[in-house]
Design a protein around this motif. Structure first.
Motif, short mmCIF file in Angstrom:
data_model
loop_
_atom_site.label_atom_id
_atom_site.label_comp_id
_atom_site.label_asym_id
_atom_site.label_seq_id
_atom_site.Cartn_x
_atom_site.Cartn_y
_atom_site.Cartn_z
N LYS A 105 43.76 61.41 -5.61
CA LYS A 105 43.73 60.08 -6.18
C LYS A 105 42.40 59.40 -5.53
O LYS A 105 42.06 59.61 -4.37
CB LYS A 105 44.82 59.24 -5.99
N THR A 106 41.62 58.86 -6.51
CA THR A 106 40.56 58.04 -6.10
C THR A 106 40.98 56.53 -6.30
O THR A 106 41.36 56.07 -7.62
CB THR A 106 39.34 58.47 -6.86
N ARG A 107 41.09 55.68 -5.36
CA ARG A 107 41.39 54.33 -5.64
C ARG A 107 40.39 53.32 -5.53
O ARG A 107 39.44 53.36 -4.85
CB ARG A 107 42.46 53.87 -4.35
N ALA A 108 40.64 52.23 -6.56
CA ALA A 108 39.79 51.29 -6.56
C ALA A 108 40.50 49.92 -6.51
O ALA A 108 41.65 49.99 -6.57
CB ALA A 108 38.84 51.20 -7.72
N PRO A 109 39.86 49.02 -6.35
CA PRO A 109 40.62 47.65 -6.31
C PRO A 109 41.54 47.31 -7.71
O PRO A 109 42.67 46.94 -7.47
CB PRO A 109 39.58 46.50 -6.09
N ASP A 110 41.27 47.83 -8.63
CA ASP A 110 41.81 47.61 -9.82
C ASP A 110 42.29 48.70 -10.83
O ASP A 110 42.70 48.46 -11.94
CB ASP A 110 41.11 46.56 -10.88
N LYS A 111 41.80 50.06 -10.31
CA LYS A 111 42.31 51.20 -10.98
C LYS A 111 42.46 52.28 -9.96
O LYS A 111 42.25 52.33 -8.94
CB LYS A 111 41.20 51.50 -11.90
N ILE A 158 42.58 56.75 -10.38
CA ILE A 158 42.30 57.92 -11.11
C ILE A 158 43.26 59.19 -10.41
O ILE A 158 43.38 59.26 -9.10
CB ILE A 158 40.89 58.37 -11.05
N VAL A 159 43.84 59.74 -11.19
CA VAL A 159 45.00 60.78 -11.01
C VAL A 159 44.55 62.10 -11.63
O VAL A 159 44.16 62.23 -12.99
CB VAL A 159 46.37 60.32 -11.26
N SER A 160 44.58 63.04 -10.83
CA SER A 160 44.30 64.45 -11.56
C SER A 160 45.48 65.13 -12.16
O SER A 160 46.48 65.13 -11.52
CB SER A 160 43.55 65.63 -10.48
#
Length: 404
Positions: A13-19, A21-23
């Protein structure tokens, strides 16, 4: 001994403050295994000078690396938002939803958009599982720098406090070998008020419940409105002594209150009498909302008390703002209750304004409720209850006279 792999090897997972991303593709350990095998074939074919095998291996390596990299960075510059035309609605009212997507990164050969709606909001029915959702899906393509906007009309089917979202975006490489999902943690709140019926449809006689404007009513002192002070008399209640005025005049003074003939209506929803949040409970909530609406329409003061969890305590007041406070509380109420109405009313009897007409909406009348009504009548209050039984509620006064 079995071999265990870290969970991060299978789902990154790549995390950002509001999103987020899941492989969604193959586990990364599988991908690295393929790369190692292809590199081995590349070295072997080059050492043996096997040109056809070498060309095939190079093609497979490009096919394994380039789509993976494309999929990895495709969704990083994609943003989106949800907006609604209004965040308050009544049942069967339509709400316009607007979705906007902006792609500032790589072109997306395919993009699947999905948004979740609460099942009850979309269908008007209660789901057996709390994890049941209604979903809307669209499939499109986005070029670099493209902005797309589309609208959807949602019809609110049932009361409640809802959250619309999250927005899920799925994309990847052109071949679909390495799909990824972008979850935008952006929600929109929508509050749906209870359904309001005309009282004649509820089979409740308006004259028996709210009375008529021209009817003479007993005059009570409204303790919320102080008119002044006067000399103390021996029969004045001790709690009405005006201590500041007494100190100024060097003798006891008693507060004088303004007289009131306006009808004050206190609506009481006995949540504890309903075993679950079923059709009878929804009918009771709509009955309370309809009574509040009719009281406000006729210019009466109205308040609300429930024994739900959390408790609702709205003091008696008048005006459109007061009505909206009551409707918002009823929109959020659930059938959770840990205390009976008899225990709850013991806490409020001492602070109720004199002359208040209390209307209790309950599933069925009980001897305990009749005892409470008798005590309140002795204290100078008018008491009525509305029994929600089957499909036709009935209104009953203290003397157990039922109105059809």
């Amino acid at each position: 001994m079995p071999i265990s792999f870290p969970r991060s090897l299978f789902r990154r997972k790549t995390r950002a403050p509001d999103k987020t991303i899941v492989s969604l593709g193959y586990p990364i350990v599988f991908h690295w295994t393929i790369l190692v095998v292809l590199l081995g074939l590349l070295i072997f074919s080059a050492f043996k000078q096997m040109v056809p095998l070498l060309a095939t291996t190079v093609f497979l390596l490009v096919l394994a690396i380039l789509p993976r990299l494309w999929s990895r960075y495709a969704l990083r510059s994609l943003s989106g938002r949800i907006s609604i035309s209004h965040d308050r609605a009544f049942p069967d009212e339509r709400v316009e939803l607007t979705f906007e997507l902006v792609n500032r990164g790589l072109p997306l050969p395919w993009l699947e958009i999905e948004i979740e709606f609460p099942y009850r909001l979309a269908t008007g029915k209660r789901s057996l599982s709390p994890y049941t959702w209604e979903r809307l899906r669209w499939v499109t393509a986005l070029s670099r720098g493209q902005v797309i906007t589309w609208n959807h009309t949602l019809e609110a089917k049932a009361r409640g406090d809802y959250r619309l979202g999250p927005l899920r975006l799925r994309s990847g490489d052109m071949l679909g070998l390495f799909p990824r999902e972008l979850v935008l943690s952006h929600f929109q709140s929508l509050l749906v008020y209870p359904r309001i019926f005309p009282l004649n449809k509820l089979n409740l006689p308006l004259r028996a419940l709210l009375g008529e404007r021209s009817t003479l009513r007993s005059i009570y002192e409204d303790i919320s409105r102080v008119a002044g002070a006067r000399d103390y008399r021996y029969d004045d209640p001790f709690k009405h002594i005006h201590w500041k005025a007494s100190a100024a005049h060097s003798k006891l003074q008693t507060r004088q209150y303004e007289s009131s003939t306006n009808l004050s209506l206190l609506l009481i929803l006995d949540v504890h009498s309903f075993p679950e949040e079923d059709e009878e409970f929804e009918h009771a909530v709509s009955t309370v909302a309809s009574l509040a609406y009719e009281a406000e329409r006729q210019g009466f003061a109205v308040g609300l008390i429930t024994n739900s969890e959390p408790k609702v305590q709205i003091p008696i007041g008048s005006g459109r703002t007061q009505l909206m406070r009551i409707l918002e509380a009823l929109a959020r109420i659930t059938a959770k209750s840990w205390i009976s109405l008899y225990e709850e009313m013991d806490r409020f009897r001492t602070i109720l304004p004199m002359g208040t007409t209390m209307v209790v909406v309950t599933r069925t009348t009980t001897p305990t409720l009749a005892s409470l009504a008798s005590q309140l009548e002795q204290d100078g209050y008018s008491f009525l209850w509305v029994s929600i039984e089957q499909e036709s509620p009935t209104i009953t006064s203290l003397n157990r006279k039922a109105y059809p």
